[in-house]
Design a protein around this motif. Sequence first.
Motif, PDB file in Angstrom:
ATOM      1  N   THR A  37     -47.832  70.378  83.929  1.00 47.25           N
ATOM      2  CA  THR A  37     -46.820  70.467  82.873  1.00 47.25           C
ATOM      3  C   THR A  37     -47.021  71.207  81.716  1.00 47.25           C
ATOM      4  O   THR A  37     -46.315  72.070  81.314  1.00 47.25           O
ATOM      5  N   ILE A  90     -48.893  65.685  84.591  1.00 46.98           N
ATOM      6  CA  ILE A  90     -48.865  65.887  83.044  1.00 46.98           C
ATOM      7  C   ILE A  90     -49.415  67.235  82.411  1.00 46.98           C
ATOM      8  O   ILE A  90     -49.073  68.161  81.556  1.00 46.98           O
ATOM      9  N   ASN A 146     -45.305  57.368  82.289  1.00 48.40           N
ATOM     10  CA  ASN A 146     -46.345  57.861  81.427  1.00 48.40           C
ATOM     11  C   ASN A 146     -45.740  57.912  79.908  1.00 48.40           C
ATOM     12  O   ASN A 146     -46.680  57.431  78.941  1.00 48.40           O
ATOM     13  N   TRP A 190     -43.185  61.107  84.776  1.00 49.95           N
ATOM     14  CA  TRP A 190     -43.609  61.274  83.389  1.00 49.95           C
ATOM     15  C   TRP A 190     -42.819  60.131  82.623  1.00 49.95           C
ATOM     16  O   TRP A 190     -43.246  59.774  81.482  1.00 49.95           O
ATOM     17  N   ILE A 203     -50.201  60.965  88.019  1.00 44.29           N
ATOM     18  CA  ILE A 203     -49.589  61.062  86.827  1.00 44.29           C
ATOM     19  C   ILE A 203     -50.378  62.277  85.989  1.00 44.29           C
ATOM     20  O   ILE A 203     -49.793  63.145  85.391  1.00 44.29           O
ATOM     21  N   TYR A 210     -36.496  68.387  85.511  1.00 44.67           N
ATOM     22  CA  TYR A 210     -37.761  67.642  85.140  1.00 44.67           C
ATOM     23  C   TYR A 210     -38.175  68.457  83.735  1.00 44.67           C
ATOM     24  O   TYR A 210     -38.153  67.885  82.671  1.00 44.67           O
ATOM     25  N   TYR A 216     -37.973  66.760  79.838  1.00 47.88           N
ATOM     26  CA  TYR A 216     -39.283  66.681  79.324  1.00 47.88           C
ATOM     27  C   TYR A 216     -39.400  67.506  77.922  1.00 47.88           C
ATOM     28  O   TYR A 216     -39.817  66.652  76.815  1.00 47.88           O
TER      29      TYR A 216
END
Length: 265
Positions: A260, A257, A174, A171, A253, A111, A115
């Motif tokens: 993250t 984010i 999104n 993600w 979501i 992930y 990202y």
Amino acid sequence: MKKTIIITGSTDGIGKLAAIKLAKDGHEIYIHGRNREKLANVISEIKSASKNSNIKGFAADLSTIDSVQQLAKGIASEVPKIDVLINNAGVYNSSASKNQNGFDMRFAVNYFAPYVLTNELLSIIEKSPTARIINLSSAAQAPVSLEALEGNISITEQAAYAQSKLALTMWSFNLATQLSNIQVIAVNPGSLLNTNMVKEAFGTHWSSADKGANILYDLAVSAQHKDITGKYFDNDKGSYGNAHADAYNQSKIEDLIKKTEAILK
């Protein structure tokens, strides 16, 4: 039209097979692996198998944010335009359960790495008029524990893997809403394919690795997938389908984010 394609985790498994298939069409392929010697050998192997000399590569360990950022810088200095980025690298079993930053290795590689890499390369991807980002999800998806994501609690390998794949899918959806000219597709390449990762984790397989390689090839270059974005391709069914319900929950979501971004800072 020949494309410039980057595939992470492509010194074996479905990433390597997809690289060979795409190289045979004459595309410019950049593969990636952790081991420099193995990377060099696979580049030579793909050149020989495809009769395409336009095969290059980057060596990087995707388990730490610093190394992912260094990889992005290396790619940016060498590659002026990216038509397709396939975030294929993934881990299930690992000799170390956590990376040096204290994050579960599955969250780190499956992930955080795609990202960070994708966001660092967006300005180069945007230069392509037909850009595609393909993110390797899985049939295994489970609600994401933000505490586990942050490394505050430990969970099983199986749970971390499934949560990392749902995080990637959330993600992906999104990201698709933020990019008007870039396709973003999450894909389950197929359950229990005949790859080293599956053998190590489960000791058995259901389908050949070619099944996964073929869908990566199609999603990368086939006109069939033109203009599709923010979708989940389920290769167990051979069609677009529904990911886990949380992938469509805007509140979850946004929480993912936000967490993250806080972690990465």
